[in-house]
Design an enzyme around this catalytic site. Structure first.
Site, short mmCIF file in Angstrom:
data_model
loop_
_atom_site.label_atom_id
_atom_site.label_comp_id
_atom_site.label_asym_id
_atom_site.label_seq_id
_atom_site.Cartn_x
_atom_site.Cartn_y
_atom_site.Cartn_z
N HIS A 162 0.81 -1.22 0.00
CA HIS A 162 0.00 0.00 0.00
C HIS A 162 0.84 1.28 0.00
O HIS A 162 1.94 1.33 0.53
CB HIS A 162 -0.98 0.00 1.17
CG HIS A 162 -0.32 0.02 2.51
ND1 HIS A 162 0.10 1.18 3.12
CD2 HIS A 162 -0.01 -0.99 3.36
CE1 HIS A 162 0.63 0.90 4.29
NE2 HIS A 162 0.59 -0.42 4.46
N HIS A 176 11.01 -0.28 -14.20
CA HIS A 176 10.88 -1.72 -14.46
C HIS A 176 11.12 -2.46 -13.15
O HIS A 176 12.22 -2.42 -12.61
CB HIS A 176 11.90 -2.16 -15.51
CG HIS A 176 11.78 -3.61 -15.90
ND1 HIS A 176 12.40 -4.10 -17.02
CD2 HIS A 176 11.15 -4.66 -15.34
CE1 HIS A 176 12.15 -5.39 -17.13
NE2 HIS A 176 11.39 -5.75 -16.11
#
Length: 188
Positions: free
Chosen positions: A130, A139
């Site tokens: 979260h 990436h």
């Protein structure tokens, strides 16, 4: 509505995105690649503009894993519509924001209130807890784990199996090596 998609690049990463497009019941038009040939290769990368003008409904996604090449193309062709590829096995909070041109692969788990920029790769089995922020062009390789409230700077590359502790900031353009553990504080 079924979306029409062209993939820029035709390597292994691009072929995984092709499968996501097909599983999603969207229409794969073909690949644009400067170095490969074959029946699914419909032109060179420079043909992006031609395809864009030919059909305004076509969306593009860059299927190139190399960060510098992928990000250069994304910035060079900022005027086209980008497709966001999300594998159906990915578990994504409804409160997550995902930028255009991002690819989220199989079994990724993305928690509540995460912000993911455009042109990112969130690879197979990656976990993003979260309140994380992943800026454009990042990436995250296979099985990367990001602790809550971490931030990954633009164009960074986090390699296979790396673990980023909670509340860590990785600066812009940084590379974290395979299996590296970043325990705390800012990574410069």
């Amino acid at each position: 509505m079924k979306r029409k998609v062209i993939i820029i690049g035709a390597g292994g990463h691009a072929k995984v995105i092709e499968e996501i497009i097909e599983i999603s019941k969207d229409e794969f038009i073909g690949f644009l690649d400067d170095n490969k040939t074959g029946e699914d290769i419909i032109g060179k990368i420079k043909d992006i503009e031609k395809w864009h003008k030919k059909d305004n409904d076509i969306e593009f996604i860059i299927g190139i894993g190399n960060n510098s090449i992928r990000n250069k193309l994304y910035n060079e062709y900022s005027n086209i519509d980008y497709y966001t590829a999300i594998h159906p096995t990915a578990v994504i909070s409804k409160n997550t924001i995902i930028g255009k041109g991002t690819a989220i692969m199989a079994n990724a788990i993305i928690g509540r209130d995460v912000i993911i920029g455009g042109n990112c790769i969130i690879n197979t089995g990656t976990i993003i807890e979260h309140n994380c922020i992943i800026e454009d062009g990042v990436h995250l390789s296979y099985r990367v784990t990001l602790g809550a409230e971490s931030k990954i700077g633009k164009n960074s590359y986090i390699d296979i199996g790396s673990i980023i502790n909670r509340n860590v900031t990785i600066g812009e353009g940084k590379k974290i090596e395979i299996g590296e553990v970043v325990r705390g504080g800012d990574f410069i």
